[in-house]
Motif scaffolding. Structure first.
Motif, mmCIF file in Angstrom:
data_model
loop_
_atom_site.group_PDB
_atom_site.id
_atom_site.type_symbol
_atom_site.label_atom_id
_atom_site.label_comp_id
_atom_site.label_asym_id
_atom_site.label_seq_id
_atom_site.Cartn_x
_atom_site.Cartn_y
_atom_site.Cartn_z
ATOM 1 N N VAL A 81 3.323 15.764 -9.843
ATOM 2 C CA VAL A 81 2.364 14.663 -9.881
ATOM 3 C C VAL A 81 2.864 13.636 -10.897
ATOM 4 O O VAL A 81 3.793 13.892 -11.653
ATOM 5 C CB VAL A 81 0.941 15.138 -10.264
ATOM 6 C CG1 VAL A 81 0.374 16.067 -9.202
ATOM 7 C CG2 VAL A 81 0.945 15.813 -11.621
ATOM 8 N N LEU A 82 2.243 12.476 -10.906
ATOM 9 C CA LEU A 82 2.612 11.444 -11.860
ATOM 10 C C LEU A 82 2.358 11.906 -13.287
ATOM 11 O O LEU A 82 1.372 12.584 -13.561
ATOM 12 C CB LEU A 82 1.800 10.171 -11.624
ATOM 13 C CG LEU A 82 2.185 9.322 -10.430
ATOM 14 C CD1 LEU A 82 1.217 8.152 -10.290
ATOM 15 C CD2 LEU A 82 3.594 8.812 -10.549
ATOM 16 N N GLU A 126 0.860 -1.182 0.000
ATOM 17 C CA GLU A 126 0.000 0.000 0.000
ATOM 18 C C GLU A 126 0.893 1.228 0.000
ATOM 19 O O GLU A 126 1.789 1.347 0.832
ATOM 20 C CB GLU A 126 -0.883 -0.001 1.247
ATOM 21 C CG GLU A 126 -1.872 1.129 1.278
ATOM 22 C CD GLU A 126 -2.799 1.048 2.475
ATOM 23 O OE1 GLU A 126 -3.131 2.111 3.028
ATOM 24 O OE2 GLU A 126 -3.179 -0.063 2.877
ATOM 25 N N ALA A 127 0.653 2.137 -0.931
ATOM 26 C CA ALA A 127 1.443 3.366 -1.013
ATOM 27 C C ALA A 127 0.932 4.360 0.017
ATOM 28 O O ALA A 127 -0.219 4.782 -0.033
ATOM 29 C CB ALA A 127 1.358 3.964 -2.415
ATOM 30 N N ALA A 128 1.791 4.725 0.968
ATOM 31 C CA ALA A 128 1.427 5.708 1.988
ATOM 32 C C ALA A 128 1.729 7.120 1.506
ATOM 33 O O ALA A 128 1.096 8.081 1.935
ATOM 34 C CB ALA A 128 2.180 5.427 3.282
ATOM 35 N N ALA A 129 2.715 7.262 0.617
ATOM 36 C CA ALA A 129 3.112 8.565 0.086
ATOM 37 C C ALA A 129 3.942 8.343 -1.166
ATOM 38 O O ALA A 129 4.528 7.279 -1.349
ATOM 39 C CB ALA A 129 3.926 9.342 1.117
ATOM 40 N N ALA A 177 -2.845 9.241 -7.087
ATOM 41 C CA ALA A 177 -3.073 10.671 -6.883
ATOM 42 C C ALA A 177 -3.570 10.946 -5.460
ATOM 43 O O ALA A 177 -3.482 12.072 -4.984
ATOM 44 C CB ALA A 177 -4.080 11.197 -7.900
ATOM 45 N N LYS A 178 -4.068 9.919 -4.782
ATOM 46 C CA LYS A 178 -4.658 10.093 -3.450
ATOM 47 C C LYS A 178 -3.645 10.280 -2.314
ATOM 48 O O LYS A 178 -3.820 11.159 -1.485
ATOM 49 C CB LYS A 178 -5.596 8.926 -3.147
ATOM 50 C CG LYS A 178 -6.805 8.899 -4.070
ATOM 51 C CD LYS A 178 -7.668 7.683 -3.851
ATOM 52 C CE LYS A 178 -8.798 7.665 -4.867
ATOM 53 N NZ LYS A 178 -9.564 6.430 -4.823
ATOM 54 N N PRO A 179 -2.563 9.479 -2.243
ATOM 55 C CA PRO A 179 -1.618 9.670 -1.132
ATOM 56 C C PRO A 179 -0.865 10.999 -1.265
ATOM 57 O O PRO A 179 -0.812 11.578 -2.359
ATOM 58 C CB PRO A 179 -0.634 8.501 -1.279
ATOM 59 C CG PRO A 179 -1.218 7.562 -2.258
ATOM 60 C CD PRO A 179 -2.199 8.341 -3.077
ATOM 61 N N THR A 236 7.794 12.565 5.293
ATOM 62 C CA THR A 236 6.667 11.708 4.958
ATOM 63 C C THR A 236 5.810 11.363 6.169
ATOM 64 O O THR A 236 4.764 10.738 6.028
ATOM 65 C CB THR A 236 7.149 10.415 4.295
ATOM 66 O OG1 THR A 236 8.018 9.718 5.197
ATOM 67 C CG2 THR A 236 7.861 10.696 2.979
ATOM 68 N N GLY A 237 6.286 11.720 7.356
ATOM 69 C CA GLY A 237 5.531 11.387 8.558
ATOM 70 C C GLY A 237 5.654 9.929 8.939
ATOM 71 O O GLY A 237 4.877 9.421 9.743
#
Length: 129
Positions: free
Chosen positions: A60-61, A37-40, A101-103, A125-126
């Motif tokens: 952005v991508l 899962e991509a966190a950032a 685009a969400k993270p 990144t926290g």
């Protein structure tokens, strides 16, 4: 592979190692994951002597972030036998781009100090190391 992280230079350019997924286990002892899962998303720019910092302009991508085209880095299709785009279909790339685009996105500049980069990225990144 010798455990020395000092950058190698040839004719004024830093040499890079290209590591393929199957090499992570034998080179680094890291088992391959079957999911994640991509966190950032982090978009790094490396600059010799730079102090790690967040870039002023975000990113952005884009199309260049996907491996696509008539050939791919490891096995060029020199005889045109594959006949497929190595990056999946346009629809699949669009679906991936929408999910990614969400993270949070972080555009950063990093130097050659591995420890400083790691500390900075953990804070930016926290995430904890």
């Amino acid at each position: 592979m010798a455990g020395d992280p000092t950058p190698l230079w040839e004719r004024g350019k830093e040499m890079k190692t290209q590591v393929f997924p199957d090499q992570f286990t034998s080179w680094f002892g890291v088992p391959l994951a079957t999911g994640g899962e991509a966190a950032a998303l982090v978009f790094p720019r490396i600059e010799a002597g730079a102090v790690p910092a967040v870039e002023e302009t975000g990113r952005v991508l884009g199309r260049a972030d996907f491996m696509s085209g008539a050939t791919e880095d490891r096995y060029p299709d020199v005889f045109a036998l594959l006949g497929v785009d190595g990056g999946g279909t346009s629809a699949a790339r669009e679906a991936v781009a929408q999910r990614l685009a969400k993270p949070p996105h972080h555009s950063v500049v990093l130097g050659h100090d591995v420890a400083a980069n790691a500390d900075f990225l953990a804070k930016a990144t926290g995430l904890t190391v």
